[in-house]
Motif scaffolding. Structure first.
Motif, short mmCIF file in Angstrom:
data_model
loop_
_atom_site.label_atom_id
_atom_site.label_comp_id
_atom_site.label_asym_id
_atom_site.label_seq_id
_atom_site.Cartn_x
_atom_site.Cartn_y
_atom_site.Cartn_z
N THR A 15 0.86 -1.18 0.00
CA THR A 15 0.00 0.00 0.00
C THR A 15 0.90 1.23 0.00
O THR A 15 1.87 1.28 0.76
CB THR A 15 -0.89 0.02 1.26
OG1 THR A 15 -1.67 -1.16 1.29
CG2 THR A 15 -1.79 1.24 1.27
N THR A 16 0.57 2.18 -0.84
CA THR A 16 1.32 3.43 -0.89
C THR A 16 0.33 4.58 -0.83
O THR A 16 -0.67 4.58 -1.54
CB THR A 16 2.14 3.53 -2.19
OG1 THR A 16 3.07 2.45 -2.22
CG2 THR A 16 2.89 4.85 -2.27
N GLU A 17 0.59 5.53 0.06
CA GLU A 17 -0.27 6.71 0.17
C GLU A 17 0.30 7.82 -0.70
O GLU A 17 1.48 8.10 -0.67
CB GLU A 17 -0.33 7.17 1.62
CG GLU A 17 -1.28 8.33 1.82
CD GLU A 17 -1.42 8.71 3.28
OE1 GLU A 17 -1.37 9.92 3.56
OE2 GLU A 17 -1.55 7.81 4.13
N THR A 19 -0.49 11.86 -1.83
CA THR A 19 -1.26 13.08 -1.59
C THR A 19 -1.01 14.03 -2.76
O THR A 19 0.15 14.30 -3.10
CB THR A 19 -0.82 13.76 -0.28
OG1 THR A 19 -1.00 12.84 0.80
CG2 THR A 19 -1.64 15.03 -0.02
#
Length: 161
Positions: A15-17, A19
């Motif tokens: 999982t990579t966030e 923004t």
């Protein structure tokens, strides 16, 4: 405005966030009436960017994002049986809208709203088959702000093409 295209590759089972901050575009709002002050619905309204000398600049690109049209596309991991050489999903962000320049049509009250404008001076054009073509310039759009354009009164009379 900087064109934005961001590619993010995420390894399988990770999982990579991400923004993304978008700069709010300028907005022009106003009203169109006839000579008696009656609202004119269905009038085509467009905004053409002006060069420093006051002439219309050729369109450089479509309206910018956030306030205009934006697209975020998630391209997922390959289906079962396909190669996973890239190692996961990819996200593509585009700040360009669909075809056409910034514009709108007036509503039942003669009001319009043109979104997705870069800050700067514009010539606002008003077109309707039953009324004379009218323009107002310069109108200054401010980045991240809504600017009220004075009410425009257009006269009855078609145009030849």
């Amino acid at each position: 405005m900087v064109d934005a295209k961001i590619e993010v590759t995420v390894a399988s089972a990770r999982t990579t966030e991400v923004t993304i901050e978008l700069e709010r575009a300028g907005v022009l709002v106003g009203r169109v009436t006839d000579h008696a002050g009656n609202p004119l619905p269905g009038v085509s309204v467009s905004a053409a960017r002006l060069k420093e000398d006051g002439t219309e600049a050729p369109p450089e690109r479509e309206p910018m994002g956030f306030g205009g049209m934006s697209r975020i596309e998630i391209i997922g991991p390959p289906d079962e049986g396909e190669s996973d050489a890239g190692g996961g999903a990819m996200m593509v962000f585009s700040s360009h809208g669909p075809g056409g320049g910034p514009g709108a049509q007036t509503d039942e009250d003669g009001r319009y709203r043109i979104e997705g404008l870069e800050g700067g001076d514009y010539k606002v054009n008003f077109r309707d088959d039953d009324y004379r073509n009218t323009s107002v310039s310069p109108v200054t759009a401010a980045q991240g702000q809504e600017v009220e354009v004075e009410t425009v009164h257009i006269e009855r009379g078609g145009s030849f093409s």
